[in-house]
Design a protein around this motif. Structure first.
Motif, PDB file in Angstrom:
ATOM      1  N   TRP A  29       0.987  -1.129   0.095  1.00 46.69           N
ATOM      2  CA  TRP A  29      -0.017   0.021   0.002  1.00 46.69           C
ATOM      3  C   TRP A  29       0.844   1.218   0.119  1.00 46.69           C
ATOM      4  N   PHE A  30       0.557   2.342  -0.819  1.00 47.75           N
ATOM      5  CA  PHE A  30       1.225   3.574  -0.845  1.00 47.75           C
ATOM      6  C   PHE A  30       0.242   4.807  -1.134  1.00 47.75           C
ATOM      7  N   THR A  31       0.760   5.887  -1.077  1.00 49.90           N
ATOM      8  CA  THR A  31      -0.061   7.024  -1.280  1.00 49.90           C
ATOM      9  C   THR A  31      -0.358   7.509  -2.616  1.00 49.90           C
ATOM     10  N   VAL A  32      -1.257   8.005  -2.773  1.00 49.05           N
ATOM     11  CA  VAL A  32      -1.584   8.396  -4.290  1.00 49.05           C
ATOM     12  C   VAL A  32      -0.632   9.276  -4.759  1.00 49.05           C
ATOM     13  N   GLY A  33      -0.266   9.353  -6.114  1.00 48.80           N
ATOM     14  CA  GLY A  33       0.754  10.305  -6.759  1.00 48.80           C
ATOM     15  C   GLY A  33       1.489   9.530  -7.720  1.00 48.80           C
ATOM     16  N   GLY A  34       2.608  10.321  -8.149  1.00 48.97           N
ATOM     17  CA  GLY A  34       3.337   9.784  -9.357  1.00 48.97           C
ATOM     18  C   GLY A  34       4.475  10.865  -9.742  1.00 48.97           C
ATOM     19  N   GLY A  35       4.981  10.644 -10.805  1.00 49.44           N
ATOM     20  CA  GLY A  35       6.007  11.478 -11.470  1.00 49.44           C
ATOM     21  C   GLY A  35       5.617  12.760 -11.854  1.00 49.44           C
ATOM     22  N   MET A  36       6.523  13.718 -11.181  1.00 52.21           N
ATOM     23  CA  MET A  36       6.107  15.281 -11.782  1.00 52.21           C
ATOM     24  C   MET A  36       6.726  15.497 -13.183  1.00 52.21           C
ATOM     25  N   GLU A  37       5.972  16.210 -13.681  1.00 54.52           N
ATOM     26  CA  GLU A  37       6.102  16.684 -15.192  1.00 54.52           C
ATOM     27  C   GLU A  37       7.420  17.695 -15.243  1.00 54.52           C
ATOM     28  N   PRO A  38       8.271  17.910 -16.018  1.00 53.99           N
ATOM     29  CA  PRO A  38       9.359  18.984 -16.011  1.00 53.99           C
ATOM     30  C   PRO A  38       8.681  20.259 -15.979  1.00 53.99           C
ATOM     31  N   GLY A  39       9.171  20.885 -15.094  1.00 55.40           N
ATOM     32  CA  GLY A  39       8.793  22.135 -14.596  1.00 55.40           C
ATOM     33  C   GLY A  39       7.517  22.361 -13.787  1.00 55.40           C
ATOM     34  N   GLU A  40       6.914  21.162 -13.368  1.00 56.16           N
ATOM     35  CA  GLU A  40       5.908  21.385 -12.663  1.00 56.16           C
ATOM     36  C   GLU A  40       6.379  21.193 -11.062  1.00 56.16           C
ATOM     37  N   THR A  41       5.557  22.045 -10.314  1.00 56.10           N
ATOM     38  CA  THR A  41       5.839  22.296  -8.867  1.00 56.10           C
ATOM     39  C   THR A  41       5.035  20.899  -8.099  1.00 56.10           C
ATOM     40  N   PRO A  42       5.346  20.785  -6.851  1.00 53.47           N
ATOM     41  CA  PRO A  42       4.969  19.565  -6.272  1.00 53.47           C
ATOM     42  C   PRO A  42       3.345  19.902  -6.010  1.00 53.47           C
ATOM     43  N   GLU A  43       2.983  20.967  -5.882  1.00 48.45           N
ATOM     44  CA  GLU A  43       1.515  21.472  -5.537  1.00 48.45           C
ATOM     45  C   GLU A  43       0.631  20.965  -7.008  1.00 48.45           C
ATOM     46  N   ALA A  44       1.396  21.456  -8.050  1.00 52.01           N
ATOM     47  CA  ALA A  44       0.443  21.183  -9.565  1.00 52.01           C
ATOM     48  C   ALA A  44       0.541  19.799  -9.570  1.00 52.01           C
ATOM     49  N   ALA A  45       1.663  19.138  -9.377  1.00 48.93           N
ATOM     50  CA  ALA A  45       1.738  17.707  -9.702  1.00 48.93           C
ATOM     51  C   ALA A  45       0.718  16.888  -8.831  1.00 48.93           C
ATOM     52  N   ALA A  46       0.435  17.399  -7.423  1.00 43.27           N
ATOM     53  CA  ALA A  46      -0.512  16.833  -6.649  1.00 43.27           C
ATOM     54  C   ALA A  46      -1.761  16.882  -7.079  1.00 43.27           C
ATOM     55  N   CYS A  47      -2.283  18.148  -7.543  1.00 41.19           N
ATOM     56  CA  CYS A  47      -3.569  18.441  -8.146  1.00 41.19           C
ATOM     57  C   CYS A  47      -3.758  17.432  -9.226  1.00 41.19           C
ATOM     58  N   ARG A  48      -2.924  17.511 -10.202  1.00 45.48           N
ATOM     59  CA  ARG A  48      -2.973  16.424 -11.289  1.00 45.48           C
ATOM     60  C   ARG A  48      -3.118  15.139 -10.901  1.00 45.48           C
ATOM     61  N   GLU A  49      -2.053  14.502 -10.262  1.00 45.79           N
ATOM     62  CA  GLU A  49      -2.037  13.087  -9.892  1.00 45.79           C
ATOM     63  C   GLU A  49      -3.521  12.789  -9.081  1.00 45.79           C
ATOM     64  N   VAL A  50      -4.080  13.678  -8.265  1.00 49.96           N
ATOM     65  CA  VAL A  50      -5.215  13.362  -7.437  1.00 49.96           C
ATOM     66  C   VAL A  50      -6.424  13.143  -8.533  1.00 49.96           C
ATOM     67  N   ALA A  51      -6.312  14.131  -9.322  1.00 53.39           N
ATOM     68  CA  ALA A  51      -7.399  14.260 -10.456  1.00 53.39           C
ATOM     69  C   ALA A  51      -7.407  12.835 -11.219  1.00 53.39           C
ATOM     70  N   GLU A  52      -6.246  12.673 -11.848  1.00 51.45           N
ATOM     71  CA  GLU A  52      -5.968  11.282 -12.560  1.00 51.45           C
ATOM     72  C   GLU A  52      -6.152   9.925 -11.779  1.00 51.45           C
ATOM     73  N   GLU A  53      -5.784   9.989 -10.541  1.00 51.03           N
ATOM     74  CA  GLU A  53      -5.954   8.603  -9.975  1.00 51.03           C
ATOM     75  C   GLU A  53      -7.109   8.411  -9.019  1.00 51.03           C
ATOM     76  N   THR A  54      -7.995   9.758  -8.822  1.00 50.37           N
ATOM     77  CA  THR A  54      -9.114   9.501  -7.970  1.00 50.37           C
ATOM     78  C   THR A  54     -10.597  10.094  -8.767  1.00 50.37           C
TER      79      THR A  54
END
Length: 174
Positions: free
Chosen positions: A49-74
């Motif tokens: 088991w692990f938390t939602v998330g994944g790779g950050m896109e080039p130039g993406e902030t952790p915050e932007a990546a978090a919003c994108r990953e949560v939307a994609e995965e949930t």
């Protein structure tokens, strides 16, 4: 195959860096959303088991990546972000077998909860992720399943209470 002198050891290639965001996504009941998956396509491979998330896109902030990953995965689009609370770094392998240096940022987020959707999943996520569900801290504490990061149950109480560190804590890669 090229000829090599006896005792010759080829130079190890430096693994490429893979910045990632891991999201500590909580619902209003303080349950944490975790995914269960494998890093290889073998159905009998160990999973954890692990938390939602994944790779950050080039130039993406952790915050932007978090919003994108949560939307994609949930499918959850309305989330409230908190800070990056932990960092973790270590060598691992992707499902392709590629060795990479993971640089993880653990970020807190809150949402309204509900049943996560899998509509935004890529083919490899469908193949490698076996389950997705909300966990109470007591369930995490009493589980005999492998949950990452290691020691998550001991790290969560202060986060659940909204007591975030001034600077992200560095977690061991184990």
């Amino acid at each position: 195959m090229r000829w090599a002198a006896p005792g010759y050891i080829p130079a190890m290639q430096t693994p490429r860096e893979r910045p990632t965001v891991r999201v500590l996504l909580f619902d209003p009941d303080h349950r944490l959303l975790l995914m269960k998956g494998r890093l290889t396509y073998a159905a009998d491979a160990p999973s954890w088991w692990f938390t939602v998330g994944g790779g950050m896109e080039p130039g993406e902030t952790p915050e932007a990546a978090a919003c994108r990953e949560v939307a994609e995965e949930t499918g959850f689009l309305d989330i409230r972000l908190g800070p990056v609370v932990w960092r973790r770094e270590g060598i691992g392998h992707l499902s392709s077998g590629e060795q990479v240096l993971f640089k993880e940022h653990y970020l807190v987020a809150h949402c309204a909860g509900g049943e996560p959707l899998r509509d935004g999943w890529e083919a490899h996520e469908v193949d490698l992720v076996d389950d997705l569900r909300w966990w109470h801290l007591t369930e995490i504490r009493s589980s005999d399943e492998r949950i990452f990061p290691q020691g998550l149950a001991d790290l969560l109480p202060v986060i659940i209470d909204g007591q975030y560190p001034d600077q992200p804590l560095t977690l061991a890669w184990t």
